[in-house]
Design a protein around this motif. Structure first.
Motif, PDB file in Angstrom:
ATOM      1  N   ALA A  17      22.212  45.223  26.112  1.00  0.00           N
ATOM      2  CA  ALA A  17      23.251  45.141  27.143  1.00  0.00           C
ATOM      3  C   ALA A  17      23.641  46.538  27.622  1.00  0.00           C
ATOM      4  CB  ALA A  17      24.479  44.412  26.623  1.00  0.00           C
ATOM      5  N   LEU A  18      23.855  46.655  28.933  1.00  0.00           N
ATOM      6  CA  LEU A  18      24.366  47.889  29.540  1.00  0.00           C
ATOM      7  C   LEU A  18      25.643  47.556  30.303  1.00  0.00           C
ATOM      8  CD1 LEU A  18      24.032  50.892  30.383  1.00  0.00           C
ATOM      9  CD2 LEU A  18      22.816  50.064  32.402  1.00  0.00           C
ATOM     10  N   PRO A  19      26.823  48.000  29.818  1.00  0.00           N
ATOM     11  CA  PRO A  19      28.048  47.759  30.579  1.00  0.00           C
ATOM     12  C   PRO A  19      27.928  48.388  31.965  1.00  0.00           C
ATOM     13  CG  PRO A  19      28.532  48.586  28.376  1.00  0.00           C
ATOM     14  CD  PRO A  19      27.064  48.759  28.583  1.00  0.00           C
ATOM     15  N   LEU A  20      28.440  47.688  32.985  1.00  0.00           N
ATOM     16  CA  LEU A  20      28.257  48.166  34.356  1.00  0.00           C
ATOM     17  C   LEU A  20      29.470  47.831  35.206  1.00  0.00           C
ATOM     18  CD1 LEU A  20      26.072  49.475  36.253  1.00  0.00           C
ATOM     19  CD2 LEU A  20      25.591  47.145  37.008  1.00  0.00           C
ATOM     20  N   SER A  21      29.806  48.773  36.089  1.00  0.00           N
ATOM     21  CA  SER A  21      30.851  48.552  37.087  1.00  0.00           C
ATOM     22  C   SER A  21      30.284  48.903  38.456  1.00  0.00           C
ATOM     23  CB  SER A  21      32.086  49.415  36.784  1.00  0.00           C
ATOM     24  OG  SER A  21      33.048  49.289  37.826  1.00  0.00           O
ATOM     25  N   VAL A  22      30.393  47.960  39.399  1.00  0.00           N
ATOM     26  CA  VAL A  22      29.911  48.166  40.768  1.00  0.00           C
ATOM     27  C   VAL A  22      31.103  48.124  41.704  1.00  0.00           C
ATOM     28  CG1 VAL A  22      28.401  47.304  42.600  1.00  0.00           C
ATOM     29  CG2 VAL A  22      27.700  47.102  40.212  1.00  0.00           C
ATOM     30  N   THR A  23      31.325  49.202  42.454  1.00  0.00           N
ATOM     31  CA  THR A  23      32.443  49.262  43.396  1.00  0.00           C
ATOM     32  C   THR A  23      31.919  49.633  44.777  1.00  0.00           C
ATOM     33  OG1 THR A  23      32.853  51.594  42.837  1.00  0.00           O
ATOM     34  CG2 THR A  23      34.094  49.925  41.613  1.00  0.00           C
ATOM     35  N   GLY A  24      32.671  49.194  45.817  1.00  0.00           N
ATOM     36  CA  GLY A  24      32.295  49.518  47.191  1.00  0.00           C
ATOM     37  C   GLY A  24      31.061  48.767  47.624  1.00  0.00           C
ATOM     38  N   GLY A  25      30.570  49.152  48.807  1.00  0.00           N
ATOM     39  CA  GLY A  25      29.339  48.569  49.316  1.00  0.00           C
ATOM     40  C   GLY A  25      29.504  47.223  49.990  1.00  0.00           C
ATOM     41  N   GLU A  26      30.777  46.734  50.133  1.00  0.00           N
ATOM     42  CA  GLU A  26      30.960  45.446  50.782  1.00  0.00           C
ATOM     43  C   GLU A  26      30.464  45.509  52.227  1.00  0.00           C
ATOM     44  OE1 GLU A  26      33.172  46.915  48.972  1.00  0.00           O
ATOM     45  OE2 GLU A  26      33.837  45.520  47.413  1.00  0.00           O
ATOM     46  N   GLY A  27      29.804  44.449  52.649  1.00  0.00           N
ATOM     47  CA  GLY A  27      29.286  44.396  54.007  1.00  0.00           C
ATOM     48  C   GLY A  27      27.897  44.980  54.150  1.00  0.00           C
ATOM     49  N   GLU A  72      12.688  45.797  32.261  1.00  0.00           N
ATOM     50  CA  GLU A  72      13.173  44.787  33.199  1.00  0.00           C
ATOM     51  C   GLU A  72      14.706  44.807  33.240  1.00  0.00           C
ATOM     52  OE1 GLU A  72      11.608  41.055  31.970  1.00  0.00           O
ATOM     53  OE2 GLU A  72       9.645  41.388  32.892  1.00  0.00           O
ATOM     54  N   VAL A  73      15.260  44.544  34.439  1.00  0.00           N
ATOM     55  CA  VAL A  73      16.711  44.484  34.635  1.00  0.00           C
ATOM     56  C   VAL A  73      17.083  43.070  35.044  1.00  0.00           C
ATOM     57  CG1 VAL A  73      18.686  45.405  35.900  1.00  0.00           C
ATOM     58  CG2 VAL A  73      16.756  46.896  35.344  1.00  0.00           C
ATOM     59  N   THR A  74      18.082  42.497  34.360  1.00  0.00           N
ATOM     60  CA  THR A  74      18.573  41.165  34.690  1.00  0.00           C
ATOM     61  C   THR A  74      20.094  41.180  34.762  1.00  0.00           C
ATOM     62  OG1 THR A  74      16.682  40.181  33.524  1.00  0.00           O
ATOM     63  CG2 THR A  74      18.529  38.731  34.055  1.00  0.00           C
ATOM     64  N   PRO A  75      20.693  40.739  35.892  1.00  0.00           N
ATOM     65  CA  PRO A  75      20.024  40.293  37.112  1.00  0.00           C
ATOM     66  C   PRO A  75      19.496  41.485  37.907  1.00  0.00           C
ATOM     67  CG  PRO A  75      22.397  40.234  37.422  1.00  0.00           C
ATOM     68  CD  PRO A  75      22.170  40.605  35.983  1.00  0.00           C
ATOM     69  N   ALA A  76      18.433  41.253  38.646  1.00  0.00           N
ATOM     70  CA  ALA A  76      17.833  42.325  39.444  1.00  0.00           C
ATOM     71  C   ALA A  76      18.511  42.474  40.799  1.00  0.00           C
ATOM     72  CB  ALA A  76      16.338  42.068  39.645  1.00  0.00           C
ATOM     73  N   THR A  77      19.325  41.471  41.189  1.00  0.00           N
ATOM     74  CA  THR A  77      20.049  41.522  42.456  1.00  0.00           C
ATOM     75  C   THR A  77      21.491  41.107  42.214  1.00  0.00           C
ATOM     76  OG1 THR A  77      18.034  40.959  43.691  1.00  0.00           O
ATOM     77  CG2 THR A  77      20.137  40.696  44.838  1.00  0.00           C
ATOM     78  N   VAL A  78      22.442  41.892  42.724  1.00  0.00           N
ATOM     79  CA  VAL A  78      23.862  41.579  42.591  1.00  0.00           C
ATOM     80  C   VAL A  78      24.523  41.657  43.955  1.00  0.00           C
ATOM     81  CG1 VAL A  78      23.943  42.428  40.223  1.00  0.00           C
ATOM     82  CG2 VAL A  78      24.514  43.969  42.104  1.00  0.00           C
ATOM     83  N   THR A  79      25.710  41.059  44.057  1.00  0.00           N
ATOM     84  CA  THR A  79      26.482  41.068  45.287  1.00  0.00           C
ATOM     85  C   THR A  79      27.704  41.949  45.119  1.00  0.00           C
ATOM     86  OG1 THR A  79      25.758  38.815  45.801  1.00  0.00           O
ATOM     87  CG2 THR A  79      27.707  39.647  46.965  1.00  0.00           C
ATOM     88  N   PRO A  80      27.935  42.935  46.009  1.00  0.00           N
ATOM     89  CA  PRO A  80      29.147  43.765  45.894  1.00  0.00           C
ATOM     90  C   PRO A  80      30.399  42.899  45.892  1.00  0.00           C
ATOM     91  CG  PRO A  80      27.622  44.708  47.493  1.00  0.00           C
ATOM     92  CD  PRO A  80      27.076  43.354  47.130  1.00  0.00           C
ATOM     93  N   ARG A 122      15.435  44.951  29.154  1.00  0.00           N
ATOM     94  CA  ARG A 122      14.412  44.548  28.189  1.00  0.00           C
ATOM     95  C   ARG A 122      13.136  45.337  28.451  1.00  0.00           C
ATOM     96  NH1 ARG A 122      11.667  38.604  27.507  1.00  0.00           N
ATOM     97  NH2 ARG A 122      10.960  39.142  29.606  1.00  0.00           N
ATOM     98  N   ALA A 123      12.684  46.057  27.437  1.00  0.00           N
ATOM     99  CA  ALA A 123      11.448  46.832  27.555  1.00  0.00           C
ATOM    100  C   ALA A 123      10.259  45.902  27.331  1.00  0.00           C
ATOM    101  CB  ALA A 123      11.425  47.969  26.535  1.00  0.00           C
ATOM    102  N   THR A 124       9.433  45.727  28.379  1.00  0.00           N
ATOM    103  CA  THR A 124       8.267  44.856  28.278  1.00  0.00           C
ATOM    104  C   THR A 124       6.987  45.647  28.033  1.00  0.00           C
ATOM    105  OG1 THR A 124       8.016  44.891  30.683  1.00  0.00           O
ATOM    106  CG2 THR A 124       9.316  43.089  29.727  1.00  0.00           C
TER     107      THR A 124
END
Length: 294
Positions: free
Chosen positions: A93-103, A123-131, A141-143
């Motif tokens: 697990a990698l803690p993450l904070s995503v700010t800004g980028g709306e629109g 590999e990164v999961t999820p590979a796509t996120v929504t601001p 996960r290292a494949t």
């Protein structure tokens, strides 16, 4: 000499009356024409301020509604950690904070090494996120692990892109560890020239490995005269696993009176099916003990 003068005769009463009448008639005509022009002139047309876009003098301009403000805050990704340790095929697990980028649309994420070394894949999961609706942690996960770095950590970065353009990144130190696999063969009692079934137990210190296959061969070429495993491919789907390995025993090495000989078998093919050179046959071996039957 004096200039000559032309004598004029005084107007007669009749002529004077005629001249006076003509002047009066001419004046009447002029006055009549001016009156007709004034009557034919168009009346001024009233124009509203809405038609001209102007305001009536003395009145305040109409109120306007300002356009709605749009977010212009750039996208940023941050984490409470800067170093991560991953074991091959085991999610971390990698803690993450995503700010800004709306629109700006969906954000795609990937992890890449920054030191130019190739062969490792995470590999990164999820590979796509929504601001505005991003998760608070990612799964890494290292494949593929080309080979564990001698000094442990290697420089990586998490890259965020919108519309195919990189918009933010997060520097990380990632340590990749491979799995410790064991191939244990129970001692075999056999005569020279006999083919016996050897029982092998396959295990590892991780239960996250995908199914894999392997083959066996003598680790030392000179041992081929004494021990030769069957030419077949073994498949492991769950751990621990037990497989039966046919082995043909040839000439007993050394003094037969000793009764026991030790060999090693290379476990081949793991680097292809599991994705790491750390699993080459020269690193992963199985010990075999041959008890010579009397």
């Amino acid at each position: 000499m004096r200039p000559a003068t032309i004598p004029t005769a005084p107007l007669r009463p009749v002529a004077a009356l005629r001249l006076t009448g003509m002047l009066a008639f001419t004046a009447a005509l002029l006055l009549s024409g001016c009156s007709q022009q004034e009557a034919m002139a168009p009346a001024p047309t009233a124009v509203s301020s809405a038609e001209t876009g102007s305001t009536v003098p003395g009145t305040p301009p109409p109120a306007t509604t300002p356009p709605a403000e749009t977010s212009s805050q750039p996208l940023a990704i941050t984490s409470t950690v800067s170093a991560v340790t991953l074991t091959h095929w085991t999610p971390g697990a990698l803690p993450l904070s995503v700010t800004g980028g709306e629109g700006g649309g969906p954000v795609t994420l990937r992890v890449e090494r920054t030191d130019g070394e190739a062969g490792d894949v995470i590999e990164v999961t999820p590979a796509t996120v929504t601001p505005g609706d991003a998760p608070t942690a990612l799964k890494l996960r290292a494949t593929r692990v080309a080979f564990p770095a001698p000094d442990g950590a290697a420089p990586w970065r998490l890259v965020a892109s919108q519309g195919g353009r990189e918009v933010a990144h997060l520097d990380l130190d990632i340590t990749l560890n491979t799995v410790n696999l064991t191939f244990t063969v129970q001692p075999v009692t056999a005569r020279e020239g006999q083919t016996a079934q050897a029982t092998m137990t396959v295990d590892a210190d991780s239960r996250d490995l995908p199914p894999f296959t392997f083959t066996l061969s003598p680790y030392i070429a000179e041992d081929e005269a004494s021990i030769q495993p069957a030419n077949r491919t073994y498949t492991v789907t769950t751990l621990p696993a037990t497989v039966q390995v046919p082995i043909t025993f040839g000439t007993f090495p050394g003094d037969p009176s000793g009764g026991t000989a030790a060999f090693q078998l290379s476990v081949d093919g793991l680097s292809d099916t599991l994705g790491s050179n750390r699993y080459l046959g020269k690193y992963v071996r199985a010990d075999v003990t041959w008890n010579l039957a009397r």
